[in-house]
Design an enzyme around this catalytic site. Structure first.
Site, PDB file in Angstrom:
ATOM      1  N   GLN A 102       0.712  -1.393   0.048  1.00  0.00           N
ATOM      2  CA  GLN A 102      -0.030   0.029  -0.212  1.00  0.00           C
ATOM      3  C   GLN A 102       0.822   1.090   0.205  1.00  0.00           C
ATOM      4  O   GLN A 102       0.812   1.785   0.584  1.00  0.00           O
ATOM      5  CB  GLN A 102      -0.612   0.270   1.151  1.00  0.00           C
ATOM      6  CG  GLN A 102      -1.301   1.394   1.128  1.00  0.00           C
ATOM      7  CD  GLN A 102      -2.597   1.390   2.593  1.00  0.00           C
ATOM      8  OE1 GLN A 102      -2.466   1.880   3.460  1.00  0.00           O
ATOM      9  NE2 GLN A 102      -4.446   0.672   2.144  1.00  0.00           N
ATOM     10  N   TYR A 173      -5.450  12.885   1.927  1.00  0.00           N
ATOM     11  CA  TYR A 173      -3.974  11.925   1.926  1.00  0.00           C
ATOM     12  C   TYR A 173      -3.092  12.737   0.735  1.00  0.00           C
ATOM     13  O   TYR A 173      -4.282  13.889   0.063  1.00  0.00           O
ATOM     14  CB  TYR A 173      -3.811  10.919   2.050  1.00  0.00           C
ATOM     15  CG  TYR A 173      -3.214  10.136   3.768  1.00  0.00           C
ATOM     16  CD1 TYR A 173      -3.264  10.880   4.451  1.00  0.00           C
ATOM     17  CD2 TYR A 173      -3.542   8.904   3.672  1.00  0.00           C
ATOM     18  CE1 TYR A 173      -2.629  10.345   5.878  1.00  0.00           C
ATOM     19  CE2 TYR A 173      -4.296   8.348   5.112  1.00  0.00           C
ATOM     20  CZ  TYR A 173      -3.389   9.566   5.953  1.00  0.00           C
ATOM     21  OH  TYR A 173      -3.738   9.080   7.231  1.00  0.00           O
ATOM     22  N   ARG A 323      -9.797  -3.432  13.183  1.00  0.00           N
ATOM     23  CA  ARG A 323      -9.527  -3.100  14.032  1.00  0.00           C
ATOM     24  C   ARG A 323     -10.258  -5.149  14.779  1.00  0.00           C
ATOM     25  O   ARG A 323      -9.787  -5.515  15.659  1.00  0.00           O
ATOM     26  CB  ARG A 323     -10.473  -2.413  15.079  1.00  0.00           C
ATOM     27  CG  ARG A 323      -9.237  -0.669  14.947  1.00  0.00           C
ATOM     28  CD  ARG A 323      -9.839   0.353  15.312  1.00  0.00           C
ATOM     29  NE  ARG A 323     -10.957   0.786  13.879  1.00  0.00           N
ATOM     30  CZ  ARG A 323     -12.011   1.336  14.672  1.00  0.00           C
ATOM     31  NH1 ARG A 323     -12.475   2.179  15.852  1.00  0.00           N
ATOM     32  NH2 ARG A 323     -13.409   1.539  13.453  1.00  0.00           N
ATOM     33  N   CYS A 346     -13.888  -6.270  18.416  1.00  0.00           N
ATOM     34  CA  CYS A 346     -13.345  -5.017  18.982  1.00  0.00           C
ATOM     35  C   CYS A 346     -14.603  -3.828  19.712  1.00  0.00           C
ATOM     36  O   CYS A 346     -15.713  -4.418  19.226  1.00  0.00           O
ATOM     37  CB  CYS A 346     -13.263  -4.773  17.521  1.00  0.00           C
ATOM     38  SG  CYS A 346     -12.541  -2.942  17.353  1.00  0.00           S
ATOM     39  N   CYS A 352      -5.687   1.122  20.423  1.00  0.00           N
ATOM     40  CA  CYS A 352      -4.870   0.357  19.090  1.00  0.00           C
ATOM     41  C   CYS A 352      -4.447   1.301  18.135  1.00  0.00           C
ATOM     42  O   CYS A 352      -2.801   1.272  18.407  1.00  0.00           O
ATOM     43  CB  CYS A 352      -5.463  -0.773  18.243  1.00  0.00           C
ATOM     44  SG  CYS A 352      -7.155  -0.197  17.471  1.00  0.00           S
ATOM     45  N   GLU A 416     -15.173 -12.654  44.333  1.00  0.00           N
ATOM     46  CA  GLU A 416     -15.189 -11.398  43.701  1.00  0.00           C
ATOM     47  C   GLU A 416     -16.388 -10.526  44.970  1.00  0.00           C
ATOM     48  O   GLU A 416     -17.011 -11.320  44.932  1.00  0.00           O
ATOM     49  CB  GLU A 416     -15.769 -10.666  42.871  1.00  0.00           C
ATOM     50  CG  GLU A 416     -17.038  -9.565  41.762  1.00  0.00           C
ATOM     51  CD  GLU A 416     -15.570  -8.108  41.940  1.00  0.00           C
ATOM     52  OE1 GLU A 416     -16.053  -7.144  42.702  1.00  0.00           O
ATOM     53  OE2 GLU A 416     -14.803  -7.999  41.933  1.00  0.00           O
ATOM     54  N   GLN A 424     -14.112  -2.158  37.296  1.00  0.00           N
ATOM     55  CA  GLN A 424     -14.729  -0.886  36.891  1.00  0.00           C
ATOM     56  C   GLN A 424     -15.170  -0.190  34.826  1.00  0.00           C
ATOM     57  O   GLN A 424     -15.235   0.744  34.433  1.00  0.00           O
ATOM     58  CB  GLN A 424     -13.447   0.669  36.521  1.00  0.00           C
ATOM     59  CG  GLN A 424     -12.891   0.273  38.116  1.00  0.00           C
ATOM     60  CD  GLN A 424     -11.641   1.208  38.285  1.00  0.00           C
ATOM     61  OE1 GLN A 424     -11.810   2.697  37.916  1.00  0.00           O
ATOM     62  NE2 GLN A 424     -10.928   1.260  39.734  1.00  0.00           N
ATOM     63  N   ALA A 461     -12.576 -12.028  50.113  1.00  0.00           N
ATOM     64  CA  ALA A 461     -11.496 -12.806  50.011  1.00  0.00           C
ATOM     65  C   ALA A 461     -11.204 -12.105  51.493  1.00  0.00           C
ATOM     66  O   ALA A 461      -9.950 -11.061  51.200  1.00  0.00           O
ATOM     67  CB  ALA A 461     -10.933 -13.086  49.303  1.00  0.00           C
TER      68      ALA A 461
END
Length: 663
Positions: A102, A173, A323, A346, A352, A416, A424, A461
């Site tokens: 490319q 481009y 991706r 994804c 990425c 857990e 989160q 725990a």
């Protein structure tokens, strides 16, 4: 047999045939060494070919030294690439996959920081991102560009590749800058009329075909639209460009993307950009071209069901993805086998893109990316001895550690303390715009069920719960700090003091808000000292719930971390349209009932804001490492993720993978 007959049918592309309709499109890897491909490239592309991809277009390669946005760019115009092309072709062809080069030039969408050369463009119009004033190309310099494309095509053929995809038209481009009246203000034979603006492109395509011959593929990457750029190219314009290129009889396919650097989310949309967001424009181009010219569609086409529907409707002939195949190189094989539940999704986090700013390519939840020889397909070996392994914490890091350890043959238990897994990430996904991030932990949860990990929810725990295990992995995460100090006040972080008033009833952490534990009034200030994504997540979440929200930061910009993931512009547009306002260059001085005092970080001048019903703090987190330290010297124990140091989802999953391999 397959549930996706169109997706897994072969397709003739000029003189070659693709074994299926899955096309891995070009993208940067930062695996480049000395402006050339590396052995890591070979393993990276071979992994995707092994995973069932039909065609791979390798990353964009410079046709001239003036296109170096960063050091890691391949010089396709140098003969040194030929030997490495042969290595790449051999590795990919072994799996029946086609491989294309490319060549491209960025034009104005770069700067001269790395190469110390002027930026080249058709006209002196600076890029909105790089902002460097370009040098206007002379006729002699245009010939240098043409020669760069010529040499790039010649070496691709000599290296045994299947063809060349001429790039530089799409994404604003260099060749696209010649095409667009918005960026081409020339008055010579390369400016003005449509024919003049197309002249350079047709010359390059003709020379490319001459170099590769009739037995290799020549294609082009174009836009479907520039994305509303004032004076830019519309879908109708790009349709005419595509027809003019195809009418030459010199190209075998057209790959259609979208966007320029004025709005980069049109190029690589992050969540919540919908799947298939570029399809309408691509379909219009497809229907305007002869049926024997394959058209490649892109734009978050990340599920087999969507890919099959696109092909069945005739909107495109090939499904391009990047991706998606970074996240799971075995996406094609899993889809073909009907194992869609096993596909690692994804989620549009764009880690990425953020990763390649300073390091090789990475994925937020595929640790093997660019580490295929260490962590890729087939590298996970069964443990010599099965152990009883316990993982404490069901966030992304703990889930990854539990999965990898179980896949190695260990008997794994996961504790857990909450009644749900996800940590989160699960909280973040409660925001409608980030619901897709739930796919990170949903996939891990599904995988640990298949791996027969024993999960104990709602159990905090303690040391005595863990001493009977052979190995302990602590993934207890972190908790938000609520002292209210910005990092401009380092001494205050250690003296036990707090910003006056942050201990009162209407001051909350992000976790308290996202978990529904906060009673929030109409008017909210979100104070951020991190520059990360979480403050804009909670701000948008509250705005969606009809609160009036102001983001306050001591930084000169809200959420600068989003620059790296390329979704800063899109996020700003979205949240500003929801009424969220910004106050920058200010830190929190005091909260007194419903009055908030802010201080200018440069002048010290203070300003009071009244009728503030709630303050949400984002000033960093504290590692929850007490259990780890209590277990040291008692049992073999290691800590991962935020329990070591509060960082990112990627770090937690990466360390979870390594821990699972080491126990």
């Amino acid at each position: 047999m397959t549930d996706y007959p169109n997706l897994f049918s072969p397709l003739k592309i000029g003189p070659r045939t693709a074994k299926n309709r899955v096309w891995m499109t070009g993208h940067s890897t930062q695996l480049v060494k000395d402006h050339n491909f590396s052995d890591e490239h070979v393993h990276y592309y071979a992994e995707r070919a092994r995973g069932g991809v039909g065609v791979i277009t390798m990353e964009a390669m410079a046709v001239h030294p003036t296109t170096q946005p960063y050091k890691g760019k391949i010089f396709a115009f140098q003969p040194a690439v030929v030997d490495n092309y042969r290595k790449l072709a051999a590795a990919v062809h072994e799996h029946g996959c086609l491989l294309l080069a490319q060549p491209w030039h960025r034009g104005r969408e770069t700067n001269g920081t790395v190469n110390r050369l002027p930026v080249w463009a058709p006209s002196a119009v600076p890029c909105t991102v790089y902002r460097e004033m370009p040098h206007v190309l002379t006729h002699e310099e245009i010939e240098e560009i043409v020669q760069g494309y010529v040499l790039s095509a010649r070496y691709a053929a000599e290296g045994g590749l299947d063809g060349v995809e001429v790039h530089g038209l799409a994404h604003g481009y260099l060749l696209g800058q010649f095409l667009s009246p918005a960026t081409n203000h020339r008055t010579d034979e390369y400016g003005g009329s449509f024919e003049n603006r197309l002249r350079l492109i047709l010359r390059i395509i003709r020379h490319t075909r001459e170099e590769v011959g009739s037995d290799r593929i020549v294609g082009v990457r174009i836009n479907g639209t520039d994305g509303g750029v004032p004076g830019g190219l519309t879908n109708a314009d790009w349709t005419e460009i595509a027809k003019a290129i195809v009418d030459t009889g010199l190209v075998d396919y057209v790959s259609v993307s979208a966007g320029t650097y004025i709005e980069r989310m049109n190029i690589y949309g992050a969540t919540p950009q919908p799947a298939g967001f570029q399809l309408k424009d691509t379909a219009n181009i497809k229907r305007a071209l002869p049926p024997d010219i394959p058209v490649v569609a892109v734009g978050r086409l990340n599920t087999p069901e969507l890919a099959e529907a696109v092909l069945a409707r005739g909107d495109a002939d090939m499904i391009g993805m990047t991706r998606t195949l970074i996240a799971d190189p075995e996406w094609p094989i899993k889809a073909m086998r009907g194992e869609t539940k096993r596909i690692r999704p994804c989620v549009g986090a764009n880690h990425c893109l953020a990763s390649i700013v300073n390091s090789p390519l990475a994925c937020v939840h595929n640790p093997a990316v660019a580490r295929e020889t260490e962590l890729g397909i087939g590298t996970l070996k069964k443990a010599e001895q099965s152990k009883r392994v316990v993982v404490v914490g069901g966030g992304p890091g703990g889930l990854r550690a539990a999965l990898t350890a179980a896949q190695r043959g260990h008997s794994v238990t996961l504790f857990e303390q909450k009644n749900e897994l996800g940590g989160q990430v699960a909280l973040m996904a409660k925001s409608a715009s980030y619901a897709e991030w739930q796919g990170i932990t949903d996939w891990l949860i599904s995988e640990i069920e298949d791996a027969q990990v024993e999960v104990k929810l709602g159990h905090r725990a303690e040391v005595e719960d863990l001493t009977g295990f052979d190995e302990v992995i602590i993934a207890t995460g972190s908790t938000p700090l609520k002292h209210g100090w910005s990092s401009l006040r380092p001494a205050s972080w250690g003296d036990g003091s707090i910003v006056p008033g942050v201990d009162q009833w209407n001051v909350y952490s992000i976790n308290e808000v996202m978990s529904g534990k906060a009673e929030i009034g109409p008017n909210v200030f979100v104070f951020d000292d991190t520059g990360a994504r979480q403050p804009v997540v909670v701000a948008e979440h509250l705005a969606d719930l009809r609160h009036s929200v102001t983001i306050v930061t001591r930084l000169p910009q809200v959420a600068p971390d989003l620059e790296a993931s390329r979704d800063l512009q899109a996020t700003y547009r979205r949240i500003r349209n929801k009424g969220i306002t910004f106050i920058t260059d200010h830190e929190l001085v005091r909260v007194f009932e419903d009055t908030v005092t802010l201080g200018d970080v440069w002048t010290g001048e203070t300003t009071e804001y009244s009728d503030v019903d709630a303050v949400v703090l984002s000033t960093g987190n504290k590692a929850e490492d007490a259990l780890f330290h209590a277990l040291k010297g008692v049992v073999p124990v290691r800590a991962i993720g935020d329990a070591v140091s509060p960082r990112r989802v990627f770090n937690a999953i990466w360390e979870g993978e390594l821990a699972g391999r080491e126990v």
